[in-house]
Scaffold this motif. Structure first.
Motif, short mmCIF file in Angstrom:
data_model
loop_
_atom_site.label_atom_id
_atom_site.label_comp_id
_atom_site.label_asym_id
_atom_site.label_seq_id
_atom_site.Cartn_x
_atom_site.Cartn_y
_atom_site.Cartn_z
N ALA A 19 16.35 -5.77 -2.14
CA ALA A 19 16.99 -7.08 -2.11
C ALA A 19 17.76 -7.38 -3.39
N GLU A 20 17.38 -6.75 -4.49
CA GLU A 20 18.06 -7.01 -5.75
C GLU A 20 19.25 -6.10 -5.97
N SER A 21 19.48 -5.21 -5.05
CA SER A 21 20.63 -4.33 -5.15
C SER A 21 21.86 -4.99 -4.53
N ASP A 22 23.04 -4.67 -5.03
CA ASP A 22 24.27 -5.25 -4.51
C ASP A 22 24.93 -4.36 -3.46
N GLU A 23 24.41 -3.17 -3.26
CA GLU A 23 25.09 -2.20 -2.42
C GLU A 23 25.16 -2.63 -0.97
N TRP A 24 24.16 -3.33 -0.48
CA TRP A 24 24.10 -3.69 0.94
C TRP A 24 24.75 -5.02 1.25
N LEU A 25 25.16 -5.78 0.23
CA LEU A 25 25.65 -7.13 0.43
C LEU A 25 27.05 -7.19 1.05
N ASP A 26 27.86 -6.19 0.81
CA ASP A 26 29.26 -6.25 1.24
C ASP A 26 29.42 -6.46 2.74
N SER A 27 28.54 -5.86 3.51
CA SER A 27 28.69 -5.93 4.97
C SER A 27 27.90 -7.07 5.59
N ILE A 28 27.31 -7.93 4.76
CA ILE A 28 26.45 -9.00 5.27
C ILE A 28 27.08 -10.36 4.99
N ASP A 29 27.09 -11.22 6.01
CA ASP A 29 27.66 -12.55 5.88
C ASP A 29 26.58 -13.60 5.61
N SER A 30 25.42 -13.45 6.27
CA SER A 30 24.37 -14.46 6.17
C SER A 30 23.02 -13.81 5.89
N ILE A 31 22.16 -14.54 5.21
CA ILE A 31 20.81 -14.07 4.90
C ILE A 31 19.82 -15.14 5.35
N ILE A 32 18.86 -14.75 6.17
CA ILE A 32 17.86 -15.68 6.69
C ILE A 32 16.52 -15.35 6.03
N LEU A 33 15.94 -16.33 5.38
CA LEU A 33 14.68 -16.15 4.68
C LEU A 33 13.51 -16.47 5.59
N GLY A 34 12.40 -15.77 5.38
CA GLY A 34 11.16 -16.10 6.07
C GLY A 34 10.48 -17.23 5.32
N ASP A 35 9.18 -17.19 5.20
CA ASP A 35 8.44 -18.23 4.48
C ASP A 35 8.66 -18.03 2.99
N ILE A 36 9.53 -18.86 2.41
CA ILE A 36 9.92 -18.69 1.02
C ILE A 36 8.73 -18.81 0.07
N ARG A 37 7.75 -19.63 0.45
CA ARG A 37 6.58 -19.78 -0.42
C ARG A 37 5.80 -18.48 -0.53
N GLN A 55 24.17 -16.38 -3.56
CA GLN A 55 25.05 -17.54 -3.49
C GLN A 55 26.35 -17.26 -4.23
N ASN A 56 26.25 -16.63 -5.38
CA ASN A 56 27.45 -16.29 -6.15
C ASN A 56 28.33 -15.28 -5.43
N ARG A 57 27.73 -14.55 -4.50
CA ARG A 57 28.50 -13.58 -3.70
C ARG A 57 29.00 -14.20 -2.40
N ASP A 58 28.90 -15.55 -2.31
CA ASP A 58 29.41 -16.30 -1.15
C ASP A 58 28.70 -15.96 0.15
N LYS A 59 27.41 -15.70 0.07
CA LYS A 59 26.63 -15.45 1.28
C LYS A 59 26.03 -16.77 1.78
N LYS A 60 26.00 -16.94 3.09
CA LYS A 60 25.38 -18.12 3.69
C LYS A 60 23.86 -17.90 3.69
N LEU A 61 23.12 -18.88 3.19
CA LEU A 61 21.67 -18.76 3.09
C LEU A 61 20.99 -19.74 4.04
N TYR A 62 20.03 -19.23 4.82
CA TYR A 62 19.27 -20.05 5.76
C TYR A 62 17.79 -19.85 5.50
#
Length: 309
Positions: A19-37, A55-62
């Protein structure tokens, strides 16, 4: 982005990148989180760093859980997973209850003695096993990530925040009844569902989850049930849960599933508990990782019941 490594058993064909790598972000538009806690418990401040990076990479976060108060510098949307207005339009006191029709499709009920036992993962793994063997199974999920994992149907009430469950108390029962009915008239050959948290603790105490569990337990009418227990449960706790499940379902319990990923099946502790439960309640015990054995026990019970009919 799911919090539990146990999901890897269920979706082994999906490769999850760092998740901390940037390599996979280019092809992804949105990221959906599970239980954040839960994610924060596991990864700590790294979660916040990841969110800022995305967020800085302009990804939509849910997120399933509203967490803007936790991270004021991150914009995260928390939409309803299901359009409840659609069901409000269809459900009214004028609509007759239809739970009596659920026996058109066999329902497998999963109950447990406590929370965090892997009950939802168990349901999804059973679904996958049945489908691999030519049986189309659907899961009616009470977990928010159910629809993301192709459960089949959902009314998530496990998280504290879910805005879609803000219904009048009198509508809970008929809502569950209607949603399960929709699955019962679909092309599924069987339906798998289960209650949140501990069966006895939630049903005996007037909690919000208890109300939902009570309504769902009343309408699911399972043809066969599983009871999930922990290695540390007392026989009294197990007995109380088994008795309550029998009282609600009025049907057979196929087996007791022992949930503890730290004890192997040949460990002394596991073998002792399995022997005690088998002797006390006359039910077979199966380790939660033995999906094949669990599914075979269910099929055996269902086949026997259908033959008797």
């Amino acid at each position: 982005i799911l919090p539990s490594l146990s999901y890897s058993n269920m979706i082994q064909d999906i490769i999850i990148d760092d998740a901390e790598s940037d390599e996979w972000l280019d092809s992804i538009d949105s990221i959906i989180l599970g239980d954040i806690r839960e994610l924060i418990k596991i990864y700590g401040i790294r979660v916040h760093n990841c969110l800022l990076n995305w967020q800085n990479r302009d990804k939509k976060l849910y997120s399933f859980v509203p967490i803007n108060e936790m991270f004021s510098d991150v914009k995260i949307l928390t939409p309803n997973i299901i359009d409840i207005d659609r069901y409000k339009h269809s459900i009214s006191p004028k609509v007759p209850l239809v739970s009596s029709l659920l026996n058109l499709k066999p329902v497998i009920g999963v109950f447990g003695t406590s929370k965090k036992q892997g009950k939802f993962t168990l349901q999804m793994r059973m679904k996958k096993y049945f489908e691999l063997h030519g049986i189309k199974a659907g899961v009616f999920s009470t977990e928010h990530q159910g629809l993301l994992l192709n459960a089949g149907g959902a009314f998530p009430y496990g998280a504290k925040n879910c805005s879609m469950i803000e219904l009048p108390l009198e509508e809970f029962y008929i809502t569950y009844d209607y949603l399960l009915f929709l699955m019962s008239i679909s092309n599924y050959e069987l339906i798998i569902t289960g209650l949140q948290s501990g069966t006895t603790t939630e049903l005996y105490q007037f909690r919000k989850n208890g109300i939902h569990n009570l309504c769902l337990a009343s309408v699911m009418t399972p043809e066969v049930s599983l009871v999930v227990i922990n290695m540390f449960d007392s026989l009294k706790t197990i007995e109380k849960t088994i008795s309550l499940v029998k009282a609600f379902t009025r049907k057979e319990i196929a087996c007791v599933v022992i949930s503890n990923f730290d004890f192997a099946e040949d460990s002394e502790e596991y073998l002792k508990l399995a022997a005690d439960v088998c002797e006390r309640f006359g039910l077979p015990c199966v380790h939660i990782n033995d999906i094949e054995d669990i599914s075979n026990v269910i099929v055996t019970v269902l086949t026997k019941k259908r033959t008797e009919y």
